[in-house]
Design a protein around this motif. Structure first.
Motif, PDB file in Angstrom:
ATOM      1  N   SER A 891       0.835  -1.210   0.000  1.00  0.00           N
ATOM      2  CA  SER A 891       0.000   0.000   0.000  1.00  0.00           C
ATOM      3  C   SER A 891       0.864   1.252   0.000  1.00  0.00           C
ATOM      4  N   CYS A 892       1.943   1.228   0.754  1.00  0.00           N
ATOM      5  CA  CYS A 892       2.837   2.385   0.791  1.00  0.00           C
ATOM      6  C   CYS A 892       3.508   2.598  -0.565  1.00  0.00           C
ATOM      7  N   ARG A 894       2.423   1.660  -3.536  1.00  0.00           N
ATOM      8  CA  ARG A 894       1.436   2.146  -4.506  1.00  0.00           C
ATOM      9  C   ARG A 894       1.093   3.607  -4.273  1.00  0.00           C
ATOM     10  N   GLU A 895       1.088   4.006  -2.999  1.00  0.00           N
ATOM     11  CA  GLU A 895       0.807   5.413  -2.676  1.00  0.00           C
ATOM     12  C   GLU A 895       1.796   6.344  -3.353  1.00  0.00           C
ATOM     13  N   TYR A 896       3.026   5.871  -3.540  1.00  0.00           N
ATOM     14  CA  TYR A 896       4.057   6.694  -4.170  1.00  0.00           C
ATOM     15  C   TYR A 896       4.298   6.301  -5.622  1.00  0.00           C
TER      16      TYR A 896
END
Length: 991
Positions: A891-892, A894-896
């Motif tokens: 998730s982290c 993909r966030e970036y």
């Protein structure tokens, strides 16, 4: 065939003993196996299926071989006597050992054969350790069998054998070369979980696929045709009608014993008729044959005369083969009447001639049916007569005498013979039997206080496992305390034993309170006083400061105990080392270095085993994982070799915990689940293994179930007073709360444990709790409190080489820097923390620290290097099996804007296509054509478990069908496949 004319020409059958039918293949396989010595044969099947008949028929057909077969029979005694079946069998084949060329080792047989004392060598020197005693008894017994020219040892109904007999059979089966052939008959449904018999069966099964002389036979019920043949054999070979054969088969399910009973009962009732179509039932629609053997036996019993019934009841109470004189004395009959009654019982097929002038029931089910039907008052009277009769034998069968007088209600005789039997068991190294007998006496004997204390001191606590047996000792000890009120010395003797039992149960605070009250009055027993002081020095369950514990340890060390043996001194040194390490005292490592891994003196083995368990636990606490692994592996090897069940179970649990910490997660879930379900695990050890299960659930992303389990563990640890052990579950539960944003909950969970560490100054306990407490304080905005806690942690570790706590301290410093907004500094500190965790090694914590490092790098503007590190962390988390954490990292990423796949659920393949040991066993048995149920019976598993192993094997090996798996399992490539280690985290020696 004798036929009398009745009812218009219909015949009434004269029933003959049944022939062995439907076992031609089994008989041939048995003969082939026994013709390839040394044989190892396992014959199994349900009650009445014909296991003993098959064996005895083989012996009857091979008269030359029969002379070299020693037949031992295990009767269903309440408390089997140590090695009783073997001792009785040897006595049947020889009346003396005079003239046999026995070595001095044979002197170890004196406790088993006291009547041969004049002909046996002198007893060997003392060996205080029961395992050493047992081992030399086994060697001496094996030598005796060789001197008696025994070629095969056959043991019937081995499911009723005492544990020492089972250990001796394992001893023989493990010999290289095997000294004597083995044949055992067994009812698998009567084998208890955890029985040594399962290990024996597994050993024979492991060799049975290819080795000559190795055979495992499973006898099945007869089909309709076999039933017809068996019935015909009882009716002089005459044909039986198809309808009659089908009827008998339906009612008896093809079990030979039930078929024989049904035919004899119908003959007794004149319920058979002979016509043109052969033998059949007179009125198929009117007369119903009882469905159970018991009903048939009891009806046949009722058709005997009073003397026959009396002799049968006496034989049932004796429960084992006996001669006419003994049965007559128990029955209370005059010689003439007794002989007539015995002949009637033999003629009717209820009793059988065993040879050597002895008779017994043809089957244990028949004996049990007769026994259960005896009215209780008469049963007690018969047991009393049996006890009085057997007392006259030389040597007296003390185990049987204890059972007879117990049922008869003769308390004093029961207690005397039961203690005698326990002493003989201890003298032979059979701690399991001794513990059972002593436990029964203390719990149910209604003994005076002095006797209770005397028996408790004999208890082989190391062989106990599971809390129930300890818990049952508390009421009689408290009753003894009440009975000795006012006598300070007797009260202290009882109180210290009560304290010990409570400590064994895990009720530490209650146990310590009893010890403190006892110590001032133990001047007459300085060794016991020193042991009590040592136990009070252990800090695991008290909020006392370190100084209070150290004072008790010093008092114990200063106490002069002239009678202390070398083994006692070794145990004291190990206890001092363990306690001081638990208190965070560095000098404990100097004491630890002086504890050996093994010893030549048998009396020291148990102390060394216990020391290695405890020192392995302490090495884990300090983060010295290599030391922990070595100590725990040594403990497991010693405990397995010498049957220290309590130490073995604790060592297995602690090793499982270490595997969790060090990232040895392959197969860990299965091992932990199996341990959690074991009945032999003590309460605190069960909590520890449930902690491992909860941690695995959390790492996998099952946060709700993990939190429930961890809460259960934490509450259990706190309730039992095991405060040092409560630190890890508190930290794990608080970490889940923090991850969910429940900061106040995390603060509540960690507040009291953190305060306890600060009060006691046992900072070596803070490896996990410290970082989580600091993170919770920082998340709540209480940064200065977090800084003070970190500083106190650092002061508490000064001068201590404690890698685990120091890795925790490094994490605290990184969390504190992050909370202060010092992101670049925090990233460097998290990198140091990750390195500190990795060197232990503790890879999971190292990866979590690297994840925090990357997030701090992003906050500090180092985005590219951070995202690269996060991608690496994701891969390593997936490989490890921490799929929930890997999801969070994805998730982290993909966030970036970094494309990343979420981990696939449903298992991992950390070791590629390597199968677990059990999966290998199941896969290889599939290749032999066995069904899931047959594999389950072979390996003593459930069919469902077998199916799970098959599914896992097919997934790992990349095949989609059972056939493909079988083909692969027979390939040369599979035969050369590496076999994973069996121990929980390493080599095979510990299992």
């Amino acid at each position: 065939m004798a036929v009398s004319e009745q009812d218009g020409g219909s015949g009434s059958a004269a029933v003959h003993p049944p022939e062995l039918v439907g076992r031609e293949r089994e008989m041939a396989e048995l003969a082939r196996a026994l013709d390839a010595p040394p044989a190892a044969v396992w014959i199994e099947g349900e009650a009445g299926i014909g296991k003993s008949r098959l064996l005895r028929e083989y012996l009857a057909r091979t008269a030359g071989r029969a002379d070299r077969v020693l037949l031992a029979r295990c009767p269903p005694l309440h408390h089997p006597q140590t090695l009783g079946p073997l001792v009785d069998a040897v006595r049947q084949v020889t009346e003396t050992v005079a003239g046999l060329p026995l070595s001095p080792l044979a002197g170890a047989l004196r406790p088993l054969f006291p009547e041969w004392a004049a002909d046996l060598p002198a007893a060997p020197g003392p060996a205080e350790d029961p395992t050493a005693v047992r081992h030399r008894v086994f060697r001496a017994l094996a030598e005796l069998l060789a001197r008696l020219d025994v070629d095969v040892l056959a043991v019937e109904d081995v499911h009723w054998a005492d544990e020492a007999t089972l250990e001796f059979l394992l001893f023989l089966a493990s010999g290289v070369p095997q000294p004597v052939g083995l044949v055992v008959t067994c009812r698998p449904e009567d084998v208890a979980g955890g029985s040594l018999l399962r290990r024996l069966a597994a050993r024979l099964a492991a060799d049975s696929v290819s080795a000559a002389g190795r055979l495992r036979l499973a006898l099945l019920p007869l089909d309709v045709a076999g039933t017809a043949r068996l019935v015909s054999s009882m009716l002089a070979g005459e044909h039986v009608s198809d309808g009659f054969a089908g009827f008998v088969h339906r009612r008896t399910e093809g079990v030979p014993l039930a078929i024989e009973g049904a035919v004899r009962l119908m003959a007794d009732r004149s319920d058979l008729s002979h016509g043109a179509g052969g033998w059949g039932r007179r009125r198929l629609d009117e007369i119903g044959v009882p469905a159970t053997v018991r009903d048939m036996v009891l009806e046949r019993l009722g058709r005997l005369g009073p003397d026959g019934r009396a002799m049968l009841r006496a034989a049932a109470v004796l429960g084992r083969p006996a001669d006419e004189t003994i049965i007559r004395a128990v029955a209370g009959l005059a010689p003439g009447r007794a002989q007539a009654g015995l002949i009637e019982a033999l003629d009717r097929g209820l009793l059988d001639d065993e040879g050597w002038g002895q008779v017994a029931f043809r089957h244990v089910l028949a004996r049990q049916a007769v026994y259960d039907a005896i009215p209780p008052p008469r049963r007690r009277m018969l047991h009393r007569r049996a006890g009085r009769t057997l007392e006259a034998l030389a040597p007296p069968p003390v185990g049987e005498l204890a059972d007879h007088f117990r049922v008869a209600g003769e308390r004093s005789e029961w207690c005397r013979y039961a203690e005698w039997a326990a002493d003989l068991a201890l003298a032979s190294g059979d701690e399991t039997t001794a513990g059972t007998l002593l436990h029964d006496l203390v719990v149910n004997g209604g003994l005076p206080p002095a006797s209770t204390v005397r028996l408790i001191r004999k208890f082989p606590f190391a062989s106990f496992a599971g809390p129930a047996r300890f818990r049952e000792l508390v009421p009689p000890l408290r009753a003894a305390l009440a009975a000795t009120a006012g006598d300070a010395v007797q009260e202290a003797d009882i109180r210290v034993q009560l304290g010990n039992v409570l400590l064994f149960m895990g009720e530490d605070d209650a146990g310590r309170a009893e010890l403190k009250r006892a110590i001032p009055h133990l001047g007459h027993d300085p060794a016991e006083a020193a042991r009590a002081m040592m136990r009070l020095g252990w800090p695991r369950s008290s909020s006392w400061p370190v100084s209070a514990h150290l004072r008790w340890l010093e008092r114990a060390a200063e106490l002069e105990v002239p009678s202390m043996t070398a083994a006692d001194r070794l145990g004291f040194a190990a206890d001092q080392a363990t306690a001081r390490l638990m208190l965070g005292e560095t000098d404990g490592w100097a004491l630890e270095a002086g504890i050996p891994d093994d010893a030549d003196a048998p009396a020291e083995w148990q102390q060394i085993t216990r020391a290695n368990v405890n020192l392995g636990d302490m090495a884990m606490l300090w983060g010295r994982y290599a030391v922990a692994a070595r100590r725990l592996d040594t403990a497991l090897a010693l405990a397995d070799r010498r049957r220290y069940r309590r130490y073995e179970s604790v060592a297995l649990v602690t090793r499982t915990h270490l595997d969790w910490l060090t990232g040895a997660w392959d197969g860990l879930a299965e091992r932990a689940a199996a341990l959690a379900e074991s009945e032999d695990i003590l309460p605190l050890a069960r909590l520890e293994v449930l902690f491992v299960v909860g941690q695995q659930q959390a790492a996998a992303g099952a946060y709700g179930p993990a939190a429930e389990r961890l809460r259960l563990v934490l509450d259990g640890e706190v309730d039992s007073g095991a405060l040092a052990d409560s630190m890890e579950p508190a930290a794990a539960l608080a970490r889940l709360a923090l991850a969910a944003g429940r900061v106040d909950e995390a603060l509540d969970i960690t507040e009291e444990p953190a305060a306890l560490i600060a009060r006691k100054r046992t900072w070596v306990w803070a490896s996990d709790l410290g970082p989580v407490r600091v993170a919770a304080l920082a998340a709540a905005g209480r940064v200065e409190e977090a800084a003070k806690l970190t500083a106190a942690f650092a002061r508490g570790l000064r001068g201590r080489d404690a890698p685990g706590p120091r890795a925790g301290l490094a994490t605290c410093r990184a969390v504190l820097a992050d909370a202060r907004g010092e992101h670049a500094s925090a990233a460097r500190l998290f990198a140091r923390a990750a390195a500190a965790w990795q060197v232990l090694p503790r890879p999971y914590e190292a990866l979590l620290a690297q994840e925090r490092q990357a997030r701090c790098q992003i906050a500090a503007g180092q985005r590219e290097v951070a995202l690269s590190l996060l991608a690496e962390v994701r891969e390593r988390l997936i490989t490890l099996g921490a799929l929930g954490d890997a999801d969070r990292v994805v998730s982290c990423l993909r966030e970036y804007g970094v494309p990343a796949k979420r981990p696939q659920r449903g298992g991992r393949r950390a070791n590629g296509n390597r199968l677990s040991p059990r999966e290998l066993e199941v896969t290889r048995l599939v290749a032999t054509g066995r069904s899931n149920r047959q594999i389950a019976e072979t390996l003593f598993l459930s069919p469902k478990t077998v199916a799970q192993h098959l599914s896992s094997s097919m997934r790992k090996l990349g095949v989609s069908s059972r056939t493909a798996l079988a083909v692969l399992a027979t390939s040369a490539e599979f035969a050369q496949r590496d076999v994973p280690d069996r121990r929980p985290g390493g080599g095979a020696k510990n299992r």
